[in-house]
Design a protein around this motif. Structure first.
Motif, PDB file in Angstrom:
ATOM      1  N   GLU A  51      61.212  38.815  51.288  1.00 20.26           N
ATOM      2  CA  GLU A  51      60.745  39.293  52.583  1.00 20.26           C
ATOM      3  C   GLU A  51      59.984  38.210  53.337  1.00 20.26           C
ATOM      4  N   PHE A  52      60.028  38.316  54.635  1.00 22.80           N
ATOM      5  CA  PHE A  52      59.342  37.392  55.520  1.00 22.80           C
ATOM      6  C   PHE A  52      57.839  37.603  55.442  1.00 22.80           C
ATOM      7  N   VAL A  53      57.097  36.497  55.441  1.00 27.19           N
ATOM      8  CA  VAL A  53      55.636  36.556  55.443  1.00 27.19           C
ATOM      9  C   VAL A  53      55.084  35.996  56.755  1.00 27.19           C
ATOM     10  N   SER A  54      55.487  34.768  57.075  1.00 27.27           N
ATOM     11  CA  SER A  54      54.928  34.114  58.250  1.00 27.27           C
ATOM     12  C   SER A  54      55.802  32.938  58.634  1.00 27.27           C
ATOM     13  N   ALA A  55      55.764  32.564  59.913  1.00 27.94           N
ATOM     14  CA  ALA A  55      56.528  31.413  60.395  1.00 27.94           C
ATOM     15  C   ALA A  55      55.723  30.689  61.454  1.00 27.94           C
ATOM     16  N   ILE A  56      56.032  29.405  61.611  1.00 28.16           N
ATOM     17  CA  ILE A  56      55.318  28.577  62.580  1.00 28.16           C
ATOM     18  C   ILE A  56      56.308  27.656  63.269  1.00 28.16           C
ATOM     19  N   SER A  57      56.134  27.459  64.559  1.00 25.47           N
ATOM     20  CA  SER A  57      57.018  26.589  65.325  1.00 25.47           C
ATOM     21  C   SER A  57      56.774  25.137  64.956  1.00 25.47           C
ATOM     22  N   TRP A  58      57.676  24.258  65.401  1.00 25.97           N
ATOM     23  CA  TRP A  58      57.536  22.847  65.053  1.00 25.97           C
ATOM     24  C   TRP A  58      56.248  22.266  65.612  1.00 25.97           C
ATOM     25  N   SER A  59      55.804  22.783  66.753  1.00 26.67           N
ATOM     26  CA  SER A  59      54.581  22.273  67.369  1.00 26.67           C
ATOM     27  C   SER A  59      53.326  22.918  66.795  1.00 26.67           C
ATOM     28  N   GLY A  60      53.520  24.023  66.092  1.00 25.84           N
ATOM     29  CA  GLY A  60      52.370  24.777  65.598  1.00 25.84           C
ATOM     30  C   GLY A  60      51.795  25.725  66.624  1.00 25.84           C
ATOM     31  N   GLY A  61      52.379  25.745  67.809  1.00 28.25           N
ATOM     32  CA  GLY A  61      51.828  26.553  68.885  1.00 28.25           C
ATOM     33  C   GLY A  61      52.195  28.015  68.828  1.00 28.25           C
ATOM     34  N   THR A  62      53.236  28.339  68.083  1.00 28.78           N
ATOM     35  CA  THR A  62      53.675  29.731  67.964  1.00 28.78           C
ATOM     36  C   THR A  62      53.726  30.120  66.494  1.00 28.78           C
ATOM     37  N   THR A  63      53.169  31.270  66.184  1.00 28.57           N
ATOM     38  CA  THR A  63      53.200  31.766  64.806  1.00 28.57           C
ATOM     39  C   THR A  63      53.620  33.231  64.791  1.00 28.57           C
ATOM     40  N   TYR A  64      54.305  33.599  63.721  1.00 30.90           N
ATOM     41  CA  TYR A  64      54.700  34.981  63.489  1.00 30.90           C
ATOM     42  C   TYR A  64      54.119  35.420  62.145  1.00 30.90           C
ATOM     43  N   TYR A  65      53.796  36.693  62.053  1.00 30.76           N
ATOM     44  CA  TYR A  65      53.312  37.254  60.796  1.00 30.76           C
ATOM     45  C   TYR A  65      53.954  38.612  60.546  1.00 30.76           C
ATOM     46  N   ALA A  66      54.207  38.894  59.293  1.00 29.80           N
ATOM     47  CA  ALA A  66      54.594  40.251  58.924  1.00 29.80           C
ATOM     48  C   ALA A  66      53.385  41.159  59.134  1.00 29.80           C
ATOM     49  N   ASP A  67      53.643  42.397  59.491  1.00 34.12           N
ATOM     50  CA  ASP A  67      52.542  43.335  59.725  1.00 34.12           C
ATOM     51  C   ASP A  67      51.649  43.483  58.501  1.00 34.12           C
ATOM     52  N   SER A  68      52.245  43.366  57.334  1.00 37.79           N
ATOM     53  CA  SER A  68      51.506  43.578  56.090  1.00 37.79           C
ATOM     54  C   SER A  68      50.472  42.493  55.810  1.00 37.79           C
ATOM     55  N   VAL A  69      50.598  41.333  56.459  1.00 38.26           N
ATOM     56  CA  VAL A  69      49.664  40.237  56.197  1.00 38.26           C
ATOM     57  C   VAL A  69      48.867  39.831  57.428  1.00 38.26           C
ATOM     58  N   LYS A  70      49.180  40.410  58.562  1.00 35.81           N
ATOM     59  CA  LYS A  70      48.521  40.031  59.802  1.00 35.81           C
ATOM     60  C   LYS A  70      47.022  40.261  59.690  1.00 35.81           C
ATOM     61  N   GLY A  71      46.264  39.269  60.116  1.00 38.30           N
ATOM     62  CA  GLY A  71      44.810  39.355  60.042  1.00 38.30           C
ATOM     63  C   GLY A  71      44.226  38.904  58.719  1.00 38.30           C
ATOM     64  N   ARG A  72      45.090  38.700  57.721  1.00 34.53           N
ATOM     65  CA  ARG A  72      44.615  38.261  56.401  1.00 34.53           C
ATOM     66  C   ARG A  72      45.143  36.870  56.053  1.00 34.53           C
ATOM     67  N   PHE A  73      46.363  36.559  56.475  1.00 36.73           N
ATOM     68  CA  PHE A  73      46.983  35.269  56.159  1.00 36.73           C
ATOM     69  C   PHE A  73      47.026  34.408  57.415  1.00 36.73           C
ATOM     70  N   THR A  74      46.939  33.094  57.201  1.00 31.82           N
ATOM     71  CA  THR A  74      47.046  32.146  58.305  1.00 31.82           C
ATOM     72  C   THR A  74      47.982  31.015  57.906  1.00 31.82           C
ATOM     73  N   ILE A  75      48.996  30.801  58.728  1.00 29.73           N
ATOM     74  CA  ILE A  75      49.938  29.706  58.490  1.00 29.73           C
ATOM     75  C   ILE A  75      49.524  28.506  59.339  1.00 29.73           C
ATOM     76  N   SER A  76      49.709  27.320  58.781  1.00 31.54           N
ATOM     77  CA  SER A  76      49.400  26.104  59.531  1.00 31.54           C
ATOM     78  C   SER A  76      50.250  24.971  58.975  1.00 31.54           C
ATOM     79  N   ARG A  77      50.269  23.876  59.707  1.00 35.96           N
ATOM     80  CA  ARG A  77      51.040  22.717  59.268  1.00 35.96           C
ATOM     81  C   ARG A  77      50.312  21.449  59.639  1.00 35.96           C
ATOM     82  N   ASP A  78      50.533  20.421  58.842  1.00 32.56           N
ATOM     83  CA  ASP A  78      49.971  19.094  59.084  1.00 32.56           C
ATOM     84  C   ASP A  78      51.144  18.132  59.072  1.00 32.56           C
TER      85      ASP A  78
END
Length: 123
Positions: free
Chosen positions: A46-73
């Motif tokens: 199942e999907f958890v989270s996604a992030i755009s190449w720029s990091g400017g857009t993120t998606y979260y599954a409802d089950s993790v929203k507000g608890r998980f944070t996706i980021s990239r370096d």
């Protein structure tokens, strides 16, 4: 050869935190949307989270929203998932993935996958 190596999984207590990392080699992630998926025993991936190449857009599954944070370096060619307020239902193998197209929640559009890291949430 493209390779993703996830780390940071392990055992956590309910309410605890873990930070997953996904380091890429053989590929520069700057232009790739990336995501985290998870698969619990006996369940579909199942999907958890996604992030755009720029990091400017993120998606979260409802089950993790507000608890998980996706980021990239991009300098480190690394994707992260900070997981807070963990629940037993978060127990699963977590996979990072990248695709050459659009930011998406569907696993079938992702071209590259890591081998997974186990996260177990239990008291």
């Amino acid at each position: 050869q493209v390779q993703f190596v996830e780390s940071g999984g392990g055992l956590a207590q309910p309410g605890g935190s873990l930070r997953l990392s996904c380091v890429a080699s053989g590929i520069t992630l700057d232009w790739y949307p990336m995501a985290w998926f998870r698969q619990a025993p006996g369940k579909e991936r199942e999907f958890v989270s996604a992030i755009s190449w720029s990091g400017g857009t993120t998606y979260y599954a409802d089950s993790v929203k507000g608890r998980f944070t996706i980021s990239r370096d991009t300098a480190k060619n690394t994707l992260y998932l900070q997981m807070n307020s963990l629940k037993p239902e978060d127990t699963a193998v977590y996979y990072c993935a990248a695709n050459q197209g659009w930011l998406a929640r569907a696993s079938n559009v992702y071209d590259y996958w890591g081998q997974g890291t186990q996260v177990t949430v239990s008291s």
